[in-house]
Motif scaffolding. Structure first.
Motif: not given
Ligand code: BTN
Length: 242
Positions: A22-27, A119-125
């Motif tokens: 949810r916050i990736a594009d502004r992080s 946002s073109g992000s990879v999220i690693i949990g």
């Protein structure tokens, strides 16, 4: 990038991976989200992930990766970082393809890598059963999961371990960005408990049986069937036959 600079600490969240998306594009690249507890923790294949207080539930937002095919490799390599950190506690741990952290043949934690396209992000949990008494696990986890508390018989400083994991991840990620894939794959293989063993792998709608002989350049598992035929498996659940 300074990994400890952008840390968002939450008491309760649905899922740190969902929050990260949810916050990736502004992080900023390298933002970390850590929660004390998750109400809708997610495992692989959208499975429920039990996330009570006492565990490490965190996600890392990576924005400098332009393509998603790396997700699988990043899952493996994050496993390497987590396992190095756990070994520094004196724990005997191993990695089970594709994303399990194993101690004493039971699941201690897991990695869930997701691609956020907007946002073109990879999220690693990263999820780790840390200071949790396994007796409080739901019945379905009683025989399959364990915790660091149980394995070491002592409570571990959570912030200290989070910092060690992030430091190890930073090292691994620098190598990844540098293209040292072979070296990282070797480190994964070295810490894995799967290669050379006879397994059954369940994929969506199919089951394969054979010897796990390798993990290839994109993180797929290579299985050698009895007939000698090799199968490349991109995703699936592994069960050991012996
Ligand atoms: C698995 O083994 O199936 C992967 C488990 C990943 C759990 C972590 S906990 C932090 C992050 N947020 C989630 O909802 N899932 C991952």
């Amino acid at each position: 990038m300074n990994w400890s600079e952008n840390v968002i600490r939450l008491d309760e969240v649905d899922s740190t991976n969902e929050y990260a998306k949810r916050i990736a594009d502004r992080s900023e690249d390298g933002t970390i989200i850590i929660a004390e507890t998750q109400t809708q923790g997610k495992g692989r294949l959208n499975r429920y992930w039990y996330s009570p207080r006492g565990g490490i539930w965190m996600s890392i937002i990576l924005k400098s990766i332009r393509e998603s095919p790396y997700a699988q490799l990043l899952t493996l390599f994050t496993g390497v970082a987590v396992i190095q950190a756990l070994k520094s506690l004196g724990l005997q741990v191993s990695l089970k393809w594709p994303n399990d952290i194993i101690a004493n043949n039971k699941k201690l934690g897991g990695i869930l890598t997701e691609w956020e396209p907007t946002s073109g992000s990879v999220i690693i949990g990263i999820g780790l059963n840390l200071n949790i008494d396994p007796q409080t696990f739901p019945p379905e986890l009683q025989h399959t999961a364990t915790s660091v508390l149980h394995e070491l018989k002592s409570e571990i400083d959570k912030d200290g371990l989070v910092n060690t994991i992030l430091k190890e991840f930073q090292t691994v990620y620098a190598k990844f960005e540098n293209g040292q894939i072979e070296e990282l794959l070797l480190a994964w293989k070295h810490n894995s408990n799967i290669l050379g063993r006879d397994v059954v792998v369940e994929t969506v709608g199919q089951q394969y049986q054979g010897r796990a002989i390798d993990v290839d350049q994109d993180g797929s598992l290579i299985l050698k069937e009895k007939s000698g035929k090799e199968q490349k498996i991109v995703a699936g659940d592994v069960k050991f036959l012996e």
